[in-house]
Design a protein around this motif. Structure first.
Motif, PDB file in Angstrom:
ATOM      1  N   ALA A  88       0.810  -1.219   0.000  1.00  0.00           N
ATOM      2  CA  ALA A  88       0.000   0.000   0.000  1.00  0.00           C
ATOM      3  C   ALA A  88       0.847   1.274   0.000  1.00  0.00           C
ATOM      4  O   ALA A  88       0.307   2.377  -0.118  1.00  0.00           O
ATOM      5  N   GLY A  89       2.159   1.112   0.155  1.00  0.00           N
ATOM      6  CA  GLY A  89       3.037   2.274   0.135  1.00  0.00           C
ATOM      7  C   GLY A  89       3.065   3.057   1.431  1.00  0.00           C
ATOM      8  O   GLY A  89       3.497   4.216   1.446  1.00  0.00           O
ATOM      9  N   LEU A  90       2.644   2.452   2.527  1.00  0.00           N
ATOM     10  CA  LEU A  90       2.682   3.124   3.825  1.00  0.00           C
ATOM     11  C   LEU A  90       3.977   2.761   4.549  1.00  0.00           C
ATOM     12  O   LEU A  90       4.375   1.590   4.570  1.00  0.00           O
ATOM     13  N   SER A  91       4.625   3.744   5.142  1.00  0.00           N
ATOM     14  CA  SER A  91       5.841   3.453   5.890  1.00  0.00           C
ATOM     15  C   SER A  91       5.472   2.727   7.182  1.00  0.00           C
ATOM     16  O   SER A  91       4.509   3.088   7.867  1.00  0.00           O
ATOM     17  N   SER A  92       6.222   1.687   7.497  1.00  0.00           N
ATOM     18  CA  SER A  92       5.878   0.883   8.670  1.00  0.00           C
ATOM     19  C   SER A  92       7.122   0.282   9.280  1.00  0.00           C
ATOM     20  O   SER A  92       8.186   0.213   8.655  1.00  0.00           O
ATOM     21  N   VAL A  93       6.976  -0.149  10.501  1.00  0.00           N
ATOM     22  CA  VAL A  93       8.014  -0.920  11.184  1.00  0.00           C
ATOM     23  C   VAL A  93       7.304  -1.981  12.014  1.00  0.00           C
ATOM     24  O   VAL A  93       6.223  -1.747  12.557  1.00  0.00           O
ATOM     25  N   VAL A  94       7.893  -3.159  12.079  1.00  0.00           N
ATOM     26  CA  VAL A  94       7.376  -4.230  12.925  1.00  0.00           C
ATOM     27  C   VAL A  94       8.222  -4.270  14.193  1.00  0.00           C
ATOM     28  O   VAL A  94       9.449  -4.363  14.118  1.00  0.00           O
ATOM     29  N   LEU A  95       7.565  -4.198  15.329  1.00  0.00           N
ATOM     30  CA  LEU A  95       8.244  -4.223  16.617  1.00  0.00           C
ATOM     31  C   LEU A  95       8.089  -5.618  17.208  1.00  0.00           C
ATOM     32  O   LEU A  95       6.982  -6.042  17.548  1.00  0.00           O
ATOM     33  N   GLU A  96       9.188  -6.342  17.299  1.00  0.00           N
ATOM     34  CA  GLU A  96       9.147  -7.749  17.697  1.00  0.00           C
ATOM     35  C   GLU A  96       9.979  -7.976  18.956  1.00  0.00           C
ATOM     36  O   GLU A  96      11.175  -7.674  18.981  1.00  0.00           O
ATOM     37  N   ALA A  97       9.348  -8.514  19.985  1.00  0.00           N
ATOM     38  CA  ALA A  97      10.034  -8.720  21.256  1.00  0.00           C
ATOM     39  C   ALA A  97      11.090  -9.817  21.177  1.00  0.00           C
ATOM     40  O   ALA A  97      12.085  -9.785  21.901  1.00  0.00           O
ATOM     41  N   ARG A  98      10.888 -10.781  20.297  1.00  0.00           N
ATOM     42  CA  ARG A  98      11.841 -11.882  20.158  1.00  0.00           C
ATOM     43  C   ARG A  98      13.022 -11.450  19.270  1.00  0.00           C
ATOM     44  O   ARG A  98      13.027 -10.364  18.708  1.00  0.00           O
ATOM     45  N   ASN A  99      13.958 -12.389  19.116  1.00  0.00           N
ATOM     46  CA  ASN A  99      15.074 -12.151  18.198  1.00  0.00           C
ATOM     47  C   ASN A  99      14.860 -12.862  16.863  1.00  0.00           C
ATOM     48  O   ASN A  99      15.805 -13.091  16.109  1.00  0.00           O
ATOM     49  N   ARG A 100      13.609 -13.206  16.566  1.00  0.00           N
ATOM     50  CA  ARG A 100      13.271 -13.914  15.333  1.00  0.00           C
ATOM     51  C   ARG A 100      11.844 -13.577  14.935  1.00  0.00           C
ATOM     52  O   ARG A 100      11.059 -13.074  15.753  1.00  0.00           O
ATOM     53  N   VAL A 101      11.482 -13.897  13.700  1.00  0.00           N
ATOM     54  CA  VAL A 101      10.092 -13.774  13.270  1.00  0.00           C
ATOM     55  C   VAL A 101       9.376 -15.105  13.497  1.00  0.00           C
ATOM     56  O   VAL A 101       9.984 -16.110  13.835  1.00  0.00           O
ATOM     57  N   GLY A 102       8.063 -15.094  13.315  1.00  0.00           N
ATOM     58  CA  GLY A 102       7.286 -16.329  13.356  1.00  0.00           C
ATOM     59  C   GLY A 102       6.393 -16.488  14.561  1.00  0.00           C
ATOM     60  O   GLY A 102       5.404 -17.211  14.498  1.00  0.00           O
ATOM     61  N   GLY A 103       6.749 -15.853  15.685  1.00  0.00           N
ATOM     62  CA  GLY A 103       5.915 -15.990  16.863  1.00  0.00           C
ATOM     63  C   GLY A 103       5.761 -17.443  17.278  1.00  0.00           C
ATOM     64  O   GLY A 103       6.739 -18.129  17.598  1.00  0.00           O
ATOM     65  N   ARG A 104       4.510 -17.931  17.217  1.00  0.00           N
ATOM     66  CA  ARG A 104       4.236 -19.315  17.594  1.00  0.00           C
ATOM     67  C   ARG A 104       4.489 -20.284  16.441  1.00  0.00           C
ATOM     68  O   ARG A 104       4.108 -21.450  16.522  1.00  0.00           O
ATOM     69  N   ALA A 107      10.142 -22.075   9.331  1.00  0.00           N
ATOM     70  CA  ALA A 107      11.176 -21.678   8.361  1.00  0.00           C
ATOM     71  C   ALA A 107      10.545 -20.895   7.209  1.00  0.00           C
ATOM     72  O   ALA A 107      11.149 -19.947   6.685  1.00  0.00           O
ATOM     73  N   LEU A 108       9.334 -21.282   6.813  1.00  0.00           N
ATOM     74  CA  LEU A 108       8.630 -20.543   5.774  1.00  0.00           C
ATOM     75  C   LEU A 108       8.339 -19.120   6.238  1.00  0.00           C
ATOM     76  O   LEU A 108       8.542 -18.154   5.486  1.00  0.00           O
ATOM     77  N   MET A 109       7.886 -18.962   7.478  1.00  0.00           N
ATOM     78  CA  MET A 109       7.626 -17.615   8.003  1.00  0.00           C
ATOM     79  C   MET A 109       8.905 -16.800   8.072  1.00  0.00           C
ATOM     80  O   MET A 109       8.904 -15.589   7.802  1.00  0.00           O
ATOM     81  N   GLN A 110       9.997 -17.453   8.427  1.00  0.00           N
ATOM     82  CA  GLN A 110      11.291 -16.764   8.481  1.00  0.00           C
ATOM     83  C   GLN A 110      11.631 -16.190   7.106  1.00  0.00           C
ATOM     84  O   GLN A 110      12.043 -15.024   6.983  1.00  0.00           O
ATOM     85  N   ALA A 111      11.455 -16.989   6.078  1.00  0.00           N
ATOM     86  CA  ALA A 111      11.743 -16.519   4.723  1.00  0.00           C
ATOM     87  C   ALA A 111      10.765 -15.429   4.299  1.00  0.00           C
ATOM     88  O   ALA A 111      11.143 -14.459   3.634  1.00  0.00           O
ATOM     89  N   TYR A 112       9.517 -15.566   4.683  1.00  0.00           N
ATOM     90  CA  TYR A 112       8.470 -14.594   4.325  1.00  0.00           C
ATOM     91  C   TYR A 112       8.757 -13.226   4.953  1.00  0.00           C
ATOM     92  O   TYR A 112       8.428 -12.185   4.374  1.00  0.00           O
ATOM     93  N   GLY A 113       9.395 -13.228   6.114  1.00  0.00           N
ATOM     94  CA  GLY A 113       9.672 -11.965   6.798  1.00  0.00           C
ATOM     95  C   GLY A 113      11.036 -11.377   6.509  1.00  0.00           C
ATOM     96  O   GLY A 113      11.371 -10.303   7.026  1.00  0.00           O
ATOM     97  N   ALA A 114      11.826 -12.045   5.658  1.00  0.00           N
ATOM     98  CA  ALA A 114      13.233 -11.670   5.500  1.00  0.00           C
ATOM     99  C   ALA A 114      13.442 -10.242   5.020  1.00  0.00           C
ATOM    100  O   ALA A 114      14.406  -9.584   5.423  1.00  0.00           O
TER     101      ALA A 114
END
Length: 414
Positions: free
Chosen positions: A28-44, A181-188
């Protein structure tokens, strides 16, 4: 990445919902940042190598309702192999611990229970699911165990209207390299600030002020994707307070489903993708996936109160229980063939505090309450906000995209 001082949209959490939202914001062209408490993506969703030859999804592992699952296309786009074989459930029973005639009787009782729930839900009045167990049925404890695997809770804590709202197309696939691992790649390629726990969202002024463990930033809007238990327990504080959201989250608690991975010597003795379960007549039982993907291992699964008790007993308790139970099914000679590799302990994970949500009886409507935007600036996503695909990664992903559509509508409505 370093924390920006100002942003259009802040996304809290880099699980499936946060990743879905971040990709949609990027488009959508909106500036964003993801704030993640962990040291990785994927959550659960988290894949590890439990051994050099054993891939293990500690969290979500199945592409449920695969014909409606956004991660199928994502996997194909990112060149992740999808395994389309039958899951190791009804059709893949193995061993003498659950004789065919006993298993057929159990499956019949389970299906009749589900049919009673479906019929009761048509009345539109909510009740705890345990009211529809057949009095005196010997399989009732094992039906409770199945509920703990499916819902993370036993039937006494399960809303029949919520259970009936879940959409299951009965098509369940897997990602060979792991869902996490798929989520990790999706968030890279996304803008993610790791080790950045959000503690406060102040929405008292025109712009939001978000306090994190790495400092403070301001944003026009925020998408909150954290698990319900964190909202209910006040891990993130809202100023002014949002009592309706906290209440809704508390009525949509995360149930518990834990896994254990055991290394298996002489794997050729067991079938690939088989299912091992005993006629235990107990709710305190596990179910076992034999040699997933043909790997030399057994994956165990525990849910509900029993999983909580095993977690509370400390590291290694889940593995010890699994080995004892498997040996009781297949003989003591197998004890020397089994070795603990790793186990999940989601209730003790500070950034999850559970596995996936269920609505408590009389509170199925709380999913819509939790999902509703606040003041066109605070938006909520996550599997618990999905009306029909809750408790799944794809339900979470789709809710993130839904929240971005709400953000865009609110922006255009200025």
């Amino acid at each position: 990445m370093s924390l920006p001082s100002s942003i259009d949209v802040a996304v809290i959490g880099a699980g499936a919902a946060g990743l879905g939202a971040a990709h949609a914001l990027k488009r959508a062209g909106l500036s964003s940042v993801v704030l993640e408490a962990r040291n990785r993506v994927g959550g659960r969703g988290h894949t590890i190598m439990a051994a050099p030859d054993v891939t293990f999804d500690l969290g979500c592992g199945w592409l449920h309702s695969a014909d409606h699952n956004a991660f199928v296309k994502i996997a194909e786009t990112l060149d992740f192999e999808i395994d389309r074989k039958l899951p190791p459930w009804r059709e893949r029973a193995w061993g003498k611990s659950f004789p065919p005639e006993e298993r057929a009787d159990f499956i019949r009782s389970l299906d009749e229970f589900f049919e009673r729930l479906e019929e009761a839900a048509k009345g539109g009045v909510d009740h705890p699911a345990n009211l529809y167990l057949q009095a005196g049925n010997r399989w009732n404890p094992m039906i409770d165990a199945i509920s703990s695997y499916i819902n993370g809770c036993e039937t006494d804590r399960l809303s029949i209207l919520d259970f009936d709202a879940y959409e299951d197309t009965n098509l369940n696939w897997r990602v060979r390299r792991g869902y996490g691992a798929l989520m990790q790649a999706y968030g890279a390629a996304l803008p993610i600030a790791f080790n950045c726990a959000v503690t406060l969202i102040d929405h008292s002024a025109k712009r939001l002020r978000i306090e994190t463990s790495q400092g403070t930033l301001s944003a026009d809007k925020v998408i909150i994707t954290v698990p319900t238990n964190l909202i209910a327990e006040g891990a993130i504080r809202f100023v002014p307070a949002l009592p309706d959201k906290v209440d809704a989250a508390s009525k949509l608690p995360l149930g518990l489903a834990d896994k254990v991975m055991l290394a298996l010597d002489e794997p050729e003795l067991l079938p690939v993708d088989g299912n091992l379960r005993g006629a235990t007549m107990r709710s305190e039982m596990g179910t076992y996936h034999l040699r997933p993907f043909g790997q030399p291992c057994i994956e165990g699964f525990f849910g509900g109160r029993f999983a909580q008790a095993l977690e509370d007993a400390g590291d290694g308790a889940i593995a010890a229980q699994a080995i004892d139970e498997i040996v009781s099914f297949v003989g003591n000679d197998f004890r020397r063939k089994l070795k603990p590799l790793t186990e999940s302990r989601w209730a003790h994970d500070p950034f999850a505090r559970g596995s996936y949500s269920h609505a408590l009886p009389d509170h199925a409507s709380k999913r819509a309450v939790l999902a509703a935007p606040v003041d066109n600036r605070l938006f909520f996503a996550g599997e618990a906000t999905s009306p029909n695909f809750f408790s799944t990664a794809h339900g979470a992903h789709d809710s993130g995209e839904r929240a971005v559509r709400e953000v865009i509508a609110a922006t255009l409505g200025k």
